[in-house]
Design a protein around this motif. Structure first.
Motif, mmCIF file in Angstrom:
data_model
loop_
_atom_site.group_PDB
_atom_site.id
_atom_site.type_symbol
_atom_site.label_atom_id
_atom_site.label_comp_id
_atom_site.label_asym_id
_atom_site.label_seq_id
_atom_site.Cartn_x
_atom_site.Cartn_y
_atom_site.Cartn_z
ATOM 1 N N VAL A 14 -108.729 19.157 54.193
ATOM 2 C CA VAL A 14 -107.723 19.781 55.054
ATOM 3 C C VAL A 14 -107.876 19.240 56.470
ATOM 4 C CG1 VAL A 14 -106.857 21.944 56.021
ATOM 5 C CG2 VAL A 14 -107.648 21.857 53.642
ATOM 6 N N VAL A 15 -106.764 18.799 57.038
ATOM 7 C CA VAL A 15 -106.752 18.177 58.356
ATOM 8 C C VAL A 15 -105.832 18.960 59.284
ATOM 9 C CG1 VAL A 15 -106.134 16.085 59.649
ATOM 10 C CG2 VAL A 15 -107.186 15.897 57.378
ATOM 11 N N ASP A 16 -106.314 19.206 60.491
ATOM 12 C CA ASP A 16 -105.472 19.779 61.549
ATOM 13 C C ASP A 16 -105.329 18.705 62.624
ATOM 14 O OD1 ASP A 16 -104.275 21.079 63.674
ATOM 15 O OD2 ASP A 16 -105.368 22.953 63.355
ATOM 16 N N PRO A 17 -104.180 18.008 62.664
ATOM 17 C CA PRO A 17 -104.021 16.899 63.611
ATOM 18 C C PRO A 17 -104.022 17.319 65.067
ATOM 19 C CG PRO A 17 -101.939 17.380 62.542
ATOM 20 C CD PRO A 17 -102.982 18.213 61.845
ATOM 21 N N THR A 18 -103.937 18.600 65.341
ATOM 22 C CA THR A 18 -103.926 19.070 66.729
ATOM 23 C C THR A 18 -105.332 19.315 67.264
ATOM 24 O OG1 THR A 18 -103.809 21.444 66.180
ATOM 25 C CG2 THR A 18 -101.727 20.221 66.278
ATOM 26 N N LYS A 19 -106.352 19.151 66.437
ATOM 27 C CA LYS A 19 -107.706 19.504 66.845
ATOM 28 C C LYS A 19 -108.647 18.300 66.921
ATOM 29 C CE LYS A 19 -107.627 24.324 65.342
ATOM 30 N NZ LYS A 19 -108.304 25.377 64.550
ATOM 31 N N ALA A 20 -108.122 17.151 67.299
ATOM 32 C CA ALA A 20 -108.983 15.982 67.464
ATOM 33 C C ALA A 20 -109.989 16.241 68.573
ATOM 34 C CB ALA A 20 -108.131 14.750 67.803
ATOM 35 N N PRO A 21 -111.277 15.823 68.414
ATOM 36 C CA PRO A 21 -111.781 14.995 67.320
ATOM 37 C C PRO A 21 -112.236 15.783 66.104
ATOM 38 C CG PRO A 21 -113.514 15.319 68.928
ATOM 39 C CD PRO A 21 -112.296 16.035 69.464
ATOM 40 N N ASP A 22 -112.185 17.118 66.167
ATOM 41 C CA ASP A 22 -112.654 17.936 65.036
ATOM 42 C C ASP A 22 -111.500 18.253 64.096
ATOM 43 O OD1 ASP A 22 -115.213 17.938 66.105
ATOM 44 O OD2 ASP A 22 -114.820 19.729 67.304
ATOM 45 N N PHE A 23 -110.810 17.208 63.629
ATOM 46 C CA PHE A 23 -109.573 17.425 62.882
ATOM 47 C C PHE A 23 -109.800 17.679 61.400
ATOM 48 C CE2 PHE A 23 -110.396 12.917 63.447
ATOM 49 C CZ PHE A 23 -110.315 12.410 62.155
ATOM 50 N N ILE A 24 -110.988 17.375 60.866
ATOM 51 C CA ILE A 24 -111.274 17.661 59.469
ATOM 52 C C ILE A 24 -111.852 19.064 59.371
ATOM 53 C CG2 ILE A 24 -112.569 16.967 57.429
ATOM 54 C CD1 ILE A 24 -112.607 14.147 58.556
ATOM 55 N N LEU A 25 -111.148 19.959 58.682
ATOM 56 C CA LEU A 25 -111.548 21.355 58.633
ATOM 57 C C LEU A 25 -112.409 21.678 57.425
ATOM 58 C CD1 LEU A 25 -108.207 23.120 59.674
ATOM 59 C CD2 LEU A 25 -110.039 22.216 61.131
ATOM 60 N N SER A 26 -112.085 21.102 56.272
ATOM 61 C CA SER A 26 -112.810 21.446 55.053
ATOM 62 C C SER A 26 -112.492 20.422 53.971
ATOM 63 C CB SER A 26 -112.433 22.858 54.583
ATOM 64 O OG SER A 26 -111.038 22.928 54.281
ATOM 65 N N GLY A 27 -113.127 20.608 52.816
ATOM 66 C CA GLY A 27 -112.916 19.725 51.681
ATOM 67 C C GLY A 27 -114.224 19.144 51.183
ATOM 68 N N SER A 28 -114.141 18.290 50.181
ATOM 69 C CA SER A 28 -115.343 17.725 49.585
ATOM 70 C C SER A 28 -115.061 16.329 49.055
ATOM 71 C CB SER A 28 -115.843 18.620 48.446
ATOM 72 O OG SER A 28 -114.875 18.689 47.411
ATOM 73 N N ALA A 29 -116.105 15.658 48.639
ATOM 74 C CA ALA A 29 -115.973 14.320 48.055
ATOM 75 C C ALA A 29 -117.171 14.055 47.165
ATOM 76 C CB ALA A 29 -115.869 13.251 49.139
ATOM 77 N N ALA A 30 -116.932 13.350 46.073
ATOM 78 C CA ALA A 30 -118.021 12.788 45.268
ATOM 79 C C ALA A 30 -118.157 11.336 45.673
ATOM 80 C CB ALA A 30 -117.691 12.910 43.783
ATOM 81 N N PHE A 31 -119.392 10.812 45.630
ATOM 82 C CA PHE A 31 -119.580 9.423 46.038
ATOM 83 C C PHE A 31 -120.629 8.736 45.179
ATOM 84 C CE2 PHE A 31 -122.960 11.504 48.453
ATOM 85 C CZ PHE A 31 -124.022 10.628 48.300
ATOM 86 N N SER A 32 -120.529 7.424 45.155
ATOM 87 C CA SER A 32 -121.587 6.561 44.642
ATOM 88 C C SER A 32 -121.740 5.426 45.640
ATOM 89 C CB SER A 32 -121.249 6.017 43.252
ATOM 90 O OG SER A 32 -120.081 5.221 43.287
ATOM 91 N N SER A 33 -122.970 5.019 45.871
ATOM 92 C CA SER A 33 -123.232 3.987 46.884
ATOM 93 C C SER A 33 -124.435 3.159 46.471
ATOM 94 C CB SER A 33 -123.490 4.640 48.250
ATOM 95 O OG SER A 33 -123.807 3.669 49.227
ATOM 96 N N LYS A 34 -124.329 1.857 46.688
ATOM 97 C CA LYS A 34 -125.470 0.976 46.476
ATOM 98 C C LYS A 34 -125.451 -0.102 47.543
ATOM 99 C CE LYS A 34 -123.104 -1.893 42.992
ATOM 100 N NZ LYS A 34 -123.196 -2.404 41.597
ATOM 101 N N GLY A 35 -126.629 -0.599 47.861
ATOM 102 C CA GLY A 35 -126.677 -1.611 48.909
ATOM 103 C C GLY A 35 -128.081 -2.099 49.147
ATOM 104 N N SER A 36 -128.228 -2.903 50.175
ATOM 105 C CA SER A 36 -129.532 -3.468 50.507
ATOM 106 C C SER A 36 -129.679 -3.573 52.011
ATOM 107 C CB SER A 36 -129.706 -4.845 49.871
ATOM 108 O OG SER A 36 -128.724 -5.757 50.342
#
Length: 266
Positions: free
Chosen positions: A205-227
């Motif tokens: 959920v994004v509130d474009p009027t509250k930059a820089p804190d515009f991301i209010l909530s939500g989630s994500a799954a991730f996978s990451s690999k690197g060196s």
């Protein structure tokens, strides 16, 4: 939604972004990570900073939902999409590519390719969202280093109050990031770095009027690999967005708190 593609002059402080995850990385036997979970979470946090910062080549999430209708090129090195039609038609589409190169000197060169494709969606004849498919591929060479950045986004954005300007909205979908930085003379303090970050965002959920804190909530799954130098990581986990430019990163039950403005992790 306004999108900005800005040529990155220096993005070496941390890993950022990726379009293809098929790039082969040198992993330890049995994919055993030799980079700590906390150090890997720092790389993940910094990639999120890149995703949510339009100056790193992604969406300008804090600009809200609007349908871009033209492209402009700034000779100083900025490529951006501008929204000039305040009342676009439902079903309006844009599908275009951008190719650009800049040779600042014999040792400083930038090549950028981007594809922009999106469509305005409506509910009962009222603009209510955007489907967006963007990809970015950039290579940069400077004095003593080369860098490759790739990013792909496939997002569905929905207004939470269709017809209301600057209303909150949500988005879902995958974002893939890849980055590689190689130094001519790598050192312990400045090692070669490579990473892939695959995210699947859910109900952000994004509130474009509250930059820089515009991301209010939500989630994500991730996978990451690197060196990082000779050390490697290969982790999966989840992210929970807390608001106030904070998020938690959970890897194998260990939770870290990340700052989405700085990439710092505690």
């Amino acid at each position: 939604m306004k999108h900005k593609y800005i040529i990155i002059v220096l993005l070496l402080a941390g890993i950022t972004a990726i379009y293809t995850s098929c790039h082969k990385l040198n992993m330890a036997p049995n994919n055993q990570s030799t980079v700590s979970k906390k150090e890997a979470s720092v790389q993940i946090a910094q990639s999120l900073v890149g995703i949510f910062n339009p100056e790193n080549g992604g969406f300008d999430f804090k600009s809200g939902l609007s349908m871009p209708t033209d492209l402009s090129l700034n000779k100083k090195g900025k490529i951006k999409v501008q929204s000039v039609d305040p009342q676009p038609q439902c079903g309006a589409k844009m599908d275009t590519t951008i190719a650009f190169n800049l040779d600042q000197s014999d040792t400083s060169k930038i090549d950028i390719w981007a594809k922009v494709k999106y469509e305005l969606t409506c509910t009962n004849g009222v603009p209510s969202g955007v489907t967006a498919n963007d990809s970015l591929n950039m290579t940069m060479a400077g004095s003593g280093f080369t860098m490759v950045l790739k990013m792909g986004e496939n997002l569905i954005l929905r207004s939470l109050n269709p017809g209301v300007e600057h209303a909150q909205y949500s988005f879902d979908g995958p974002v893939n990031y890849y980055a590689r930085v190689n130094y001519t003379k790598p050192t312990t303090d400045q090692p070669n770095v490579e990473g892939t970050f695959n995210y699947n965002f859910k109900s952000i959920v994004v509130d474009p009027t509250k930059a820089p804190d515009f991301i209010l909530s939500g989630s994500a799954a991730f996978s990451s690999k690197g060196s990082i130098g000779k050390n490697v990581w290969n982790y999966k986990g989840t992210i929970t967005f807390l608001g106030g430019h904070k998020a938690t990163i959970t890897i194998d039950g260990t939770v870290y708190t990340a700052d989405l403005m700085t990439g710092e992790v505690n």
